[in-house]
Design a protein around this motif. Sequence first.
Motif, PDB file in Angstrom:
ATOM      1  N   PHE A  22       5.046   3.482   3.752  1.00 13.15           N
ATOM      2  CA  PHE A  22       6.127   4.323   3.252  1.00 13.15           C
ATOM      3  C   PHE A  22       7.092   3.492   2.405  1.00 13.15           C
ATOM      4  CE2 PHE A  22       4.562   7.303   6.329  1.00 13.15           C
ATOM      5  CZ  PHE A  22       4.950   8.541   5.855  1.00 13.15           C
ATOM      6  N   THR A  23       7.314   2.254   2.811  1.00 14.54           N
ATOM      7  CA  THR A  23       8.263   1.391   2.100  1.00 14.54           C
ATOM      8  C   THR A  23       7.794   1.099   0.686  1.00 14.54           C
ATOM      9  OG1 THR A  23       8.929   0.336   4.176  1.00 14.54           O
ATOM     10  CG2 THR A  23       9.455  -0.824   2.133  1.00 14.54           C
ATOM     11  N   ARG A  24       6.536   0.644   0.560  1.00 12.55           N
ATOM     12  CA  ARG A  24       6.016   0.306  -0.768  1.00 12.55           C
ATOM     13  C   ARG A  24       5.824   1.546  -1.635  1.00 12.55           C
ATOM     14  NH1 ARG A  24       0.927  -3.346   0.439  1.00 12.55           N
ATOM     15  NH2 ARG A  24       0.939  -2.126   2.357  1.00 12.55           N
ATOM     16  N   ALA A  25       5.420   2.658  -1.014  1.00 15.95           N
ATOM     17  CA  ALA A  25       5.260   3.897  -1.774  1.00 15.95           C
ATOM     18  C   ALA A  25       6.609   4.364  -2.317  1.00 15.95           C
ATOM     19  CB  ALA A  25       4.642   4.979  -0.889  1.00 15.95           C
TER      20      ALA A  25
ATOM     21  N   TYR B  97      -6.390  14.625   1.149  1.00 15.11           N
ATOM     22  CA  TYR B  97      -6.257  13.626   0.079  1.00 15.11           C
ATOM     23  C   TYR B  97      -7.199  13.929  -1.086  1.00 15.11           C
ATOM     24  CZ  TYR B  97      -6.682   9.138  -2.330  1.00 15.11           C
ATOM     25  OH  TYR B  97      -6.721   8.161  -3.280  1.00 15.11           O
ATOM     26  N   LYS B  98      -8.437  14.306  -0.739  1.00 14.28           N
ATOM     27  CA  LYS B  98      -9.421  14.588  -1.792  1.00 14.28           C
ATOM     28  C   LYS B  98      -8.986  15.770  -2.656  1.00 14.28           C
ATOM     29  CE  LYS B  98     -13.273  12.770   0.944  1.00 14.28           C
ATOM     30  NZ  LYS B  98     -14.538  13.104   1.659  1.00 14.28           N
TER      31      LYS B  98
ATOM     32  N   VAL C 170      -3.800  16.811  -8.644  1.00 13.27           N
ATOM     33  CA  VAL C 170      -2.858  16.003  -9.421  1.00 13.27           C
ATOM     34  C   VAL C 170      -3.510  15.507 -10.713  1.00 13.27           C
ATOM     35  CG1 VAL C 170      -1.551  13.834  -9.454  1.00 13.27           C
ATOM     36  CG2 VAL C 170      -1.450  15.323  -7.449  1.00 13.27           C
ATOM     37  N   ASN C 171      -4.765  15.080 -10.620  1.00 13.09           N
ATOM     38  CA  ASN C 171      -5.481  14.625 -11.818  1.00 13.09           C
ATOM     39  C   ASN C 171      -5.601  15.754 -12.840  1.00 13.09           C
ATOM     40  OD1 ASN C 171      -5.812  12.063 -10.814  1.00 13.09           O
ATOM     41  ND2 ASN C 171      -7.883  12.404 -10.067  1.00 13.09           N
TER      42      ASN C 171
ATOM     43  N   LEU D 172      -0.026  11.016  -2.111  1.00 13.42           N
ATOM     44  CA  LEU D 172      -1.026  10.107  -2.680  1.00 13.42           C
ATOM     45  C   LEU D 172      -0.511   8.674  -2.730  1.00 13.42           C
ATOM     46  CD1 LEU D 172      -2.426  12.253  -5.654  1.00 13.42           C
ATOM     47  CD2 LEU D 172      -3.466  11.866  -3.411  1.00 13.42           C
ATOM     48  N   ALA D 173       0.766   8.509  -3.020  1.00 11.36           N
ATOM     49  CA  ALA D 173       1.357   7.165  -3.085  1.00 11.36           C
ATOM     50  C   ALA D 173       1.353   6.497  -1.712  1.00 11.36           C
ATOM     51  CB  ALA D 173       2.779   7.238  -3.641  1.00 11.36           C
ATOM     52  N   VAL D 174       1.663   7.260  -0.668  1.00  8.02           N
ATOM     53  CA  VAL D 174       1.655   6.695   0.691  1.00  8.02           C
ATOM     54  C   VAL D 174       0.247   6.246   1.063  1.00  8.02           C
ATOM     55  CG1 VAL D 174       2.060   7.162   3.133  1.00  8.02           C
ATOM     56  CG2 VAL D 174       3.646   8.052   1.426  1.00  8.02           C
TER      57      VAL D 174
END
Length: 292
Positions: free
Chosen positions: A18-21, A65-66, A72-73, A10-12
């Motif tokens: 990838f760097t910021r995630a 993703y969905k 996760v939620n 989810l972060a990616v």
Amino acid sequence: MKIMQLEYFLAVVRYNSFTRAAQFLHISQPSLTTAIKKMEADLGYPLFIRTTKELKITEKGIQFYKYAQSLVNHYHKTLDRMYDLNISDEPRLKLSILESTSPWVALVIQQHHKTYQKQRYQIIEQHNMESIISSLLNFDVHFALSNEKIDRDTIVSVPLYNEPYVLIAPKDTIESTTQKATDLQHLPLILTNRQYQVRKHLDEYFKQMNIHPNIVLEVDRFETATTMVHRGLGYAIIPRFYYQSFSANQLSAIKITPIIERTIYINYLEQRKLSEIAKTLIDECINYWKIQ
């Protein structure tokens, strides 16, 4: 597959990098890349298309993703509830309110908290009836405010008060203290988006009055609408009590004739065993409007 892996994915998607995630997750980029590659191997299909210039999510990645987001939620919501029960015999009181009700709800909670000083509260804003009903049925909130009666056998829906809509205008731009409905179509209007109940009220009113409004802006929140009025972009139609809020300062509230109004309801699930503290807060909301 673990929840942590889903959170990595989810972060990616969220950061499209990838760097910021990796920075957000406080892990190394190689570790994140390895984790995503293992997920793709386990699933049997790629989640991303990677090139030296860009990163794109695949169609199957979108579908995944969905599901991942929902899982996760739900996981965090469950942990949140368990945390509540662990630190307190009385979990947080969770209530769903409308944006325009926050001024008086704050007064009621302030009074309630004087009696129950250890009680904690969580407030969310919901303006879509489906979301409000879903929150009640899923036990996500103890009670909810709505601007329509909820006709469900399992939900108790109690009317609190009637509230007229008013036209909000910059000071001294409209001399009269009232505005005929037929004159509204000559004004540039700022209204809420169509998915909200307030907009349905207004659309029904316009139809009944045979008015073809000149809508220049559509927004989600009354705060945004009043900001746009401050900037001279048009005139907003909002609930009367919201006019008392800070964001409506220095604006004129003009009555609309014939009157257009709504009823605010407090709703709770009949089958849910509410604590005495929760019942007291509901009663205080009801009694607040009995003495106004």
